[in-house]
Design an enzyme around this catalytic site. Structure first.
Site, PDB file in Angstrom:
ATOM      1  N   ALA A   1       0.863  -1.178   0.000  1.00  0.00           N
ATOM      2  CA  ALA A   1       0.000   0.000   0.000  1.00  0.00           C
ATOM      3  C   ALA A   1       0.905   1.235   0.000  1.00  0.00           C
ATOM      4  O   ALA A   1       2.100   1.135   0.260  1.00  0.00           O
ATOM      5  CB  ALA A   1      -0.886  -0.008   1.238  1.00  0.00           C
TER       6      ALA A   1
ATOM      7  N   GLN B   1       1.352   3.591   2.064  1.00  0.00           N
ATOM      8  CA  GLN B   1       2.065   3.805   3.333  1.00  0.00           C
ATOM      9  C   GLN B   1       2.616   2.496   3.892  1.00  0.00           C
ATOM     10  O   GLN B   1       2.700   2.317   5.111  1.00  0.00           O
ATOM     11  CB  GLN B   1       1.135   4.479   4.346  1.00  0.00           C
ATOM     12  CG  GLN B   1       0.903   5.953   4.083  1.00  0.00           C
ATOM     13  CD  GLN B   1       2.185   6.786   4.239  1.00  0.00           C
ATOM     14  OE1 GLN B   1       3.049   6.472   5.039  1.00  0.00           O
ATOM     15  NE2 GLN B   1       2.305   7.835   3.440  1.00  0.00           N
ATOM     16  N   SER B   2       2.987   1.582   3.013  1.00  0.00           N
ATOM     17  CA  SER B   2       3.441   0.262   3.449  1.00  0.00           C
ATOM     18  C   SER B   2       4.694   0.325   4.342  1.00  0.00           C
ATOM     19  O   SER B   2       5.724   0.884   3.949  1.00  0.00           O
ATOM     20  CB  SER B   2       3.743  -0.571   2.200  1.00  0.00           C
ATOM     21  OG  SER B   2       4.486  -1.712   2.539  1.00  0.00           O
ATOM     22  N   ASN B   3       4.594  -0.279   5.525  1.00  0.00           N
ATOM     23  CA  ASN B   3       5.776  -0.413   6.387  1.00  0.00           C
ATOM     24  C   ASN B   3       6.759  -1.407   5.781  1.00  0.00           C
ATOM     25  O   ASN B   3       7.972  -1.276   5.938  1.00  0.00           O
ATOM     26  CB  ASN B   3       5.370  -0.910   7.777  1.00  0.00           C
ATOM     27  CG  ASN B   3       4.546   0.116   8.537  1.00  0.00           C
ATOM     28  OD1 ASN B   3       4.888   1.289   8.575  1.00  0.00           O
ATOM     29  ND2 ASN B   3       3.444  -0.321   9.132  1.00  0.00           N
TER      30      ASN B   3
ATOM     31  N   ALA C   1       7.289  -1.938   2.578  1.00  0.00           N
ATOM     32  CA  ALA C   1       8.022  -1.277   1.494  1.00  0.00           C
ATOM     33  C   ALA C   1       9.129  -0.404   2.071  1.00  0.00           C
ATOM     34  O   ALA C   1      10.267  -0.419   1.597  1.00  0.00           O
ATOM     35  CB  ALA C   1       7.063  -0.442   0.646  1.00  0.00           C
TER      36      ALA C   1
END
Ligand code: PLP
Length: 328
Positions: A76, A78-80, A82
């Protein structure tokens, strides 16, 4: 178990500051009438920490062993996962390509700032589901390969069987720290690698706290419990162990309106932890898992001391859309 542990034979790059602390939450526990311990995967200096770092230690070691020079991961906006992958790639001198859902925002906030600061490239796939996002990432990987790169494609949350192994190791790290019995272990679950790894650990140790997996997202596949159970079985195969893995059970009562939509109970739990212990949770993941723990404690349904696995992600508090919600 002997001193030698099943994951010792697998390649691993040290990234996390392990073991993460296990602390007793005296004031928070008193406020909700329970003995509560917290496993602090929110601490550590690497890439702002969090549960994804444990998985990356195994998956990126495998990528390097296979000669990969580029990591591609979906997530997503705001992916943690990523962000942690971008950090790890910076450290390991690998190219990082993030394939994110949604449209590119006019200006970067939160994790997206960090993704770019760590030097990752971003592709925005628009409003697509997980399956389509993965297809998009596969196509990007193919293009990279045609261009002479050696890409390694990661699933959402790095929840491959190898990623899950990070949480089998984590389970034993917790057991080594626990002084006495704990009745249950609460944690937020979305892509399932955390849950799957813990399931394998619990099967191998034949005991330990019961798993309270608190779902925070819409299912990424139709049968999420079946998917997580199978992920655990594949992780056990990689570890070459006989593990009688129990079927995954996910408590989906605390999701609210959906992934990344804050809930009143989650926000209240976040404020309570902040005001009693000065520890921060986020409204997307850890806050909702903590809300489940608070609700069960107040209902008197805990059977003894419990552990809350803080999986990180608290930087989301600074995103404009969450900030006002948590302040209530
Ligand atoms: C990804 C994530 C989780 C969920 O872990 P999975 O292994 O994907 O189920 C929980 N908390 C935080 C903060 C996360 O970033």
């Amino acid at each position: 178990m002997s001193d030698r542990r099943p994951w010792d034979g697998l390649p691993r790059v040290p990234l996390a500051d392990l073991p993460t602390p296990l602390e007793r939450l005296d004031r928070f526990g008193a406020a909700i009438g329970a003995e509560v311990w917290i496993k602090r995967d929110d601490t550590g200096s690497f890439g702002l920490a969090g549960n994804k770092v444990r998985k990356l230690e195994f998956v990126l070691a495998d990528a390097r062993r296979q000669g990969a020079d580029t990591i591609v991961i979906i997530g997503a906006e705001q992916s943690n996962a990523a962000r942690a992958t971008a950090a790890a790639c910076a450290r390991l001198h690998m190219r990082c390509v993030l394939v994110l859902s949604g449209d590119e925002p006019p200006s970067a906030t939160g994790n997206l700032v960090l993704d770019r600061l760590f030097g990752a490239e971003t592709h925005f796939a628009g409003d697509v589901g997980w399956a389509e996002l993965y297809e998009r990432a596969s196509a990007i990987s193919d293009d990279l390969r045609d261009g002479g790169a050696t890409p390694y494609l990661l699933p959402a949350g790095s929840s491959s069987p190898l990623g899950a192994v990070g949480f089998t190791a984590a389970w034993f790290e917790l057991l080594d720290q626990l002084d006495g019995e704990a009745a249950a272990l609460y944690f937020a679950s979305s892509s399932g690698g955390t849950h799957a790894g813990l399931l394998v650990g619990r099967a191998l140790s034949e005991g330990g706290p019961e798993l309270r997996s608190i779902g925070v997202a819409a299912d990424i596949v139709p049968d999420m419990p079946g998917y997580i159970t199978s992920l655990a079985e594949q992780a056990a195969e990689l570890l070459e162990v006989e593990a009688d893995v129990e079927r995954a059970a996910i408590d989906t009562d605390h999701v609210g309106e959906g992934y990344a939509v804050p809930t009143d109970a989650g926000n209240e739990a976040i404020r309570l932890l902040a005001r009693t212990e000065a520890i921060l949770c986020d409204p997307v993941y850890s806050g909702k898992a903590l809300a489940a723990l608070v609700q069960h404690a107040r209902a008197g349904s805990l059977d003894g001391p419990v552990v809350f696995w803080h999986t990180g992600g608290h930087h989301a508090l600074f995103a404009p859309r969450f900030r006002d919600a948590v302040l209530g």
